[in-house]
Scaffold this motif. Structure first.
Motif, PDB file in Angstrom:
ATOM      1  N   VAL A 140       3.260   0.430   8.286  1.00  0.00           N
ATOM      2  CA  VAL A 140       2.581   1.168   9.482  1.00  0.00           C
ATOM      3  C   VAL A 140       3.295   0.189  10.842  1.00  0.00           C
ATOM      4  O   VAL A 140       3.811  -0.848  10.611  1.00  0.00           O
ATOM      5  CB  VAL A 140       1.170   0.908   9.650  1.00  0.00           C
ATOM      6  CG1 VAL A 140       0.540   2.138   8.499  1.00  0.00           C
ATOM      7  CG2 VAL A 140       0.568  -0.406   9.410  1.00  0.00           C
ATOM      8  N   MET A 142      -0.700   4.851   5.551  1.00  0.00           N
ATOM      9  CA  MET A 142       0.302   4.323   4.448  1.00  0.00           C
ATOM     10  C   MET A 142       1.076   5.261   3.703  1.00  0.00           C
ATOM     11  O   MET A 142       2.057   5.151   3.402  1.00  0.00           O
ATOM     12  CB  MET A 142      -0.370   3.197   3.660  1.00  0.00           C
ATOM     13  CG  MET A 142      -0.774   2.036   4.403  1.00  0.00           C
ATOM     14  SD  MET A 142       0.615   0.912   4.309  1.00  0.00           S
ATOM     15  CE  MET A 142       0.276  -0.410   5.300  1.00  0.00           C
ATOM     16  N   CYS A 155     -11.199  -1.368   9.324  1.00  0.00           N
ATOM     17  CA  CYS A 155     -10.419  -0.695   8.616  1.00  0.00           C
ATOM     18  C   CYS A 155     -11.327   0.466   8.023  1.00  0.00           C
ATOM     19  O   CYS A 155     -12.070   0.197   7.238  1.00  0.00           O
ATOM     20  CB  CYS A 155      -9.530  -1.421   7.600  1.00  0.00           C
ATOM     21  SG  CYS A 155      -8.820  -0.273   6.473  1.00  0.00           S
ATOM     22  N   PRO A 156     -11.076   1.767   8.505  1.00  0.00           N
ATOM     23  CA  PRO A 156     -11.693   2.935   8.040  1.00  0.00           C
ATOM     24  C   PRO A 156     -11.774   2.787   6.385  1.00  0.00           C
ATOM     25  O   PRO A 156     -12.667   3.233   5.791  1.00  0.00           O
ATOM     26  CB  PRO A 156     -11.187   3.989   8.410  1.00  0.00           C
ATOM     27  CG  PRO A 156     -10.484   3.646   9.862  1.00  0.00           C
ATOM     28  CD  PRO A 156      -9.874   2.034   9.353  1.00  0.00           C
ATOM     29  N   THR A 157     -10.598   2.549   6.032  1.00  0.00           N
ATOM     30  CA  THR A 157     -10.266   2.741   4.219  1.00  0.00           C
ATOM     31  C   THR A 157     -11.056   1.797   3.526  1.00  0.00           C
ATOM     32  O   THR A 157     -11.834   2.101   2.512  1.00  0.00           O
ATOM     33  CB  THR A 157      -8.734   2.444   3.842  1.00  0.00           C
ATOM     34  OG1 THR A 157      -8.166   3.617   4.743  1.00  0.00           O
ATOM     35  CG2 THR A 157      -8.898   2.532   2.467  1.00  0.00           C
ATOM     36  N   HIS A 158     -11.303   0.611   4.071  1.00  0.00           N
ATOM     37  CA  HIS A 158     -12.146  -0.600   3.543  1.00  0.00           C
ATOM     38  C   HIS A 158     -13.619  -0.484   3.755  1.00  0.00           C
ATOM     39  O   HIS A 158     -14.314  -0.628   3.019  1.00  0.00           O
ATOM     40  CB  HIS A 158     -11.642  -1.982   3.694  1.00  0.00           C
ATOM     41  CG  HIS A 158     -10.118  -2.344   3.142  1.00  0.00           C
ATOM     42  ND1 HIS A 158      -9.169  -1.614   3.614  1.00  0.00           N
ATOM     43  CD2 HIS A 158      -9.825  -2.958   2.027  1.00  0.00           C
ATOM     44  CE1 HIS A 158      -8.035  -2.235   2.761  1.00  0.00           C
ATOM     45  NE2 HIS A 158      -8.647  -2.949   1.774  1.00  0.00           N
ATOM     46  N   CYS A 215      -5.383   4.928   2.318  1.00  0.00           N
ATOM     47  CA  CYS A 215      -4.965   4.651   3.716  1.00  0.00           C
ATOM     48  C   CYS A 215      -4.159   5.841   4.101  1.00  0.00           C
ATOM     49  O   CYS A 215      -2.885   5.821   3.698  1.00  0.00           O
ATOM     50  CB  CYS A 215      -4.328   3.573   4.046  1.00  0.00           C
ATOM     51  SG  CYS A 215      -3.775   3.517   5.782  1.00  0.00           S
ATOM     52  N   GLU A 251     -11.280  -7.115   4.105  1.00  0.00           N
ATOM     53  CA  GLU A 251     -11.693  -5.990   5.329  1.00  0.00           C
ATOM     54  C   GLU A 251     -12.799  -5.253   4.546  1.00  0.00           C
ATOM     55  O   GLU A 251     -13.147  -4.465   5.415  1.00  0.00           O
ATOM     56  CB  GLU A 251     -10.074  -5.110   5.398  1.00  0.00           C
ATOM     57  CG  GLU A 251      -9.148  -5.784   6.143  1.00  0.00           C
ATOM     58  CD  GLU A 251      -7.898  -5.038   6.027  1.00  0.00           C
ATOM     59  OE1 GLU A 251      -7.824  -3.772   5.748  1.00  0.00           O
ATOM     60  OE2 GLU A 251      -7.079  -5.562   6.452  1.00  0.00           O
ATOM     61  N   TYR A 285       0.728  -1.134  -0.198  1.00  0.00           N
ATOM     62  CA  TYR A 285      -0.114   0.208  -0.090  1.00  0.00           C
ATOM     63  C   TYR A 285       0.943   1.200  -0.101  1.00  0.00           C
ATOM     64  O   TYR A 285       0.403   2.316   0.104  1.00  0.00           O
ATOM     65  CB  TYR A 285      -0.872   0.054   1.166  1.00  0.00           C
ATOM     66  CG  TYR A 285      -1.862  -0.998   1.253  1.00  0.00           C
ATOM     67  CD1 TYR A 285      -2.459  -1.763   0.274  1.00  0.00           C
ATOM     68  CD2 TYR A 285      -2.444  -1.452   2.444  1.00  0.00           C
ATOM     69  CE1 TYR A 285      -3.336  -2.808   0.223  1.00  0.00           C
ATOM     70  CE2 TYR A 285      -3.515  -2.151   2.714  1.00  0.00           C
ATOM     71  CZ  TYR A 285      -4.177  -2.885   1.519  1.00  0.00           C
ATOM     72  OH  TYR A 285      -5.259  -3.836   1.694  1.00  0.00           O
ATOM     73  N   CYS A 306      -2.131   2.221  12.500  1.00  0.00           N
ATOM     74  CA  CYS A 306      -3.181   1.570  11.870  1.00  0.00           C
ATOM     75  C   CYS A 306      -4.367   1.696  12.827  1.00  0.00           C
ATOM     76  O   CYS A 306      -4.643   1.189  13.960  1.00  0.00           O
ATOM     77  CB  CYS A 306      -2.980   0.047  11.644  1.00  0.00           C
ATOM     78  SG  CYS A 306      -4.322  -0.877  11.046  1.00  0.00           S
ATOM     79  N   PRO A 307      -5.576   2.369  12.309  1.00  0.00           N
ATOM     80  CA  PRO A 307      -6.526   2.630  13.278  1.00  0.00           C
ATOM     81  C   PRO A 307      -7.195   1.385  13.597  1.00  0.00           C
ATOM     82  O   PRO A 307      -7.832   1.281  14.621  1.00  0.00           O
ATOM     83  CB  PRO A 307      -7.637   3.493  12.319  1.00  0.00           C
ATOM     84  CG  PRO A 307      -6.786   4.090  11.133  1.00  0.00           C
ATOM     85  CD  PRO A 307      -5.584   3.258  11.018  1.00  0.00           C
ATOM     86  N   MET A 308      -7.349   0.440  12.973  1.00  0.00           N
ATOM     87  CA  MET A 308      -8.067  -1.013  13.160  1.00  0.00           C
ATOM     88  C   MET A 308      -7.216  -1.425  14.240  1.00  0.00           C
ATOM     89  O   MET A 308      -7.560  -2.040  15.132  1.00  0.00           O
ATOM     90  CB  MET A 308      -8.136  -2.038  11.929  1.00  0.00           C
ATOM     91  CG  MET A 308      -8.443  -3.268  12.382  1.00  0.00           C
ATOM     92  SD  MET A 308      -8.173  -4.269  11.252  1.00  0.00           S
ATOM     93  CE  MET A 308      -8.949  -4.362   9.549  1.00  0.00           C
ATOM     94  N   ASN A 325      -2.947  -7.404  12.065  1.00  0.00           N
ATOM     95  CA  ASN A 325      -3.532  -5.998  12.152  1.00  0.00           C
ATOM     96  C   ASN A 325      -3.669  -5.474  13.692  1.00  0.00           C
ATOM     97  O   ASN A 325      -4.798  -5.365  13.916  1.00  0.00           O
ATOM     98  CB  ASN A 325      -4.194  -5.389  11.210  1.00  0.00           C
ATOM     99  CG  ASN A 325      -3.957  -5.495   9.860  1.00  0.00           C
ATOM    100  OD1 ASN A 325      -3.341  -6.530   9.400  1.00  0.00           O
ATOM    101  ND2 ASN A 325      -4.524  -4.667   9.004  1.00  0.00           N
TER     102      ASN A 325
END
Ligand code: CIZ
Ligand code: SF4
Length: 304
Positions: free
Chosen positions: A62, A264, A173-176, A261, A201, A27, A87-89, A115
């Motif tokens: 990350v 990333m 995961c906020p991005t997914h 992300c 995700e 990523y 990584c927020p997750m 993660n």
């Protein structure tokens, strides 16, 4: 010579001087991927980290990824070029929360996605990645498991193993998570005939629209060997670079707006250079945490 070329050459020269290798996640920014010795997913890169004879590992990714590399290679210096890249997750569950989760369900094994922090891995029975989550849960041979932190990956595993009850933590995961089924339908309309490949995700209703559900490295292998020529790719946009390299001539379409992300993308070529030059951003894991986290990671490797 462009600035990027000069900077890349500086990075390569510094890596030689410092006895370092540069690892970049799938990523990462294109120019960071291009300067790296290896590009891959978190587990593949951790294995490279463990196998190398270099004294220094610069991990362009990350924090949890650099930590996993350190867990597997305690004697090497593992440097994270941008220490704020988290990584927020992974931050959605703490060690204390993992202990309460287990306390609420006594006797059930806790399967933890890589993660996650080293402290949470240390509370876990076994780790998994998106590439081997189904296999890891299946090999436990149990009918009920706890799964953290990703509820979407947990739901995907549950859909593949109908005989196992999966009790998932509520992380994502906020991005997914942001991707909607509507966005996927529009992409399919714009590119009829393209295969849809999605990361687990993503939310279940997005995953349900995919022709193949794969980890990042799984996607790279898949597009190279598939007979299809066009793919709609539902994961972080950095992977588009690796896909194009793996299957030149094939067409890859991301979503609109692109899936990015922000963590990333914090790592730039300048930061890779600075960290090599100054030796900054060293990641450490306390020995007691490391031993227990390593046991969970090694169990995954043995099962998968
Ligand atoms: O494990 C990894 O590297 C991540 C975060 C994604 C993937 O599917 O490779
Ligand atoms: Fe974490 Fe999602 Fe970014 Fe991967 S893409 S590092 S899971 S926030």
């Amino acid at each position: 010579m462009t600035d990027l070329t000069a900077l890349s050459e500086e990075v390569r020269a510094l890596a030689r001087q410092r006895d370092a290798i540069v690892l970049a996640h799938n990523y990462q920014r294109q120019e960071v991927q291009d300067v790296a010795d290896f590009v891959g997913d978190s587990l593949g890169l951790s294995r490279e980290a463990a196998a190398t004879s270099a004294a220094v590992i610069v991990f362009a990714g990350v924090h949890f990824m650099a930590e996993t590399a350190k867990i597997l290679s305690p004697d090497k210096h593992v440097l994270l070029p941008e220490p704020r890249a988290g990584c927020p997750m992974a931050d959605m569950i703490t060690a204390e929360q993992a202990r309460s989760f287990k306390g609420e369900h006594p006797g059930l094994p806790l399967v933890t996605y890589v993660n996650s922090s080293a402290e949470v891995k240390a509370e876990s029975d076994v780790c998994c990645t998106s590439a081997n989550a189904v296999e890891v849960v299946r090999s436990l041979g149990v009918t009920r498991v706890l799964f953290a932190p990703d509820r979407n990956l947990g739901a995907w595993v549950a859909s593949q193993l109908p005989d196992v009850e999966i009790i998932t933590w509520d992380g994502f995961c906020p991005t997914h998570e942001r991707v909607t089924a509507e966005q996927v339908r529009s992409a399919v309309q714009a590119h009829p005939g393209a295969m849809v490949v999605a990361h687990p995700e993503c939310r279940p209703e997005v995953v349900a629209l995919a022709d193949a559900v794969l980890s990042t490295s799984g996607m790279i292998r898949y597009v190279a060997s598939s007979a299809a020529e066009e793919f709609i790719v539902i994961t972080e946009s950095g992977l588009l670079h690796g896909l194009a390299k793996a299957a030149p001539g094939k067409k890859f379409f991301g979503l609109t707006p692109p899936m990015v992300c922000p963590n990333m993308k914090l790592t730039t070529l300048e930061k890779v250079r600075d960290c090599l030059r100054d030796g900054t951003g060293e990641v450490t894991v306390p020995a007691s945490t490391r031993a227990r986290a390593l046991a969970a990671v090694e169990r995954m490797v043995a099962l998968g």
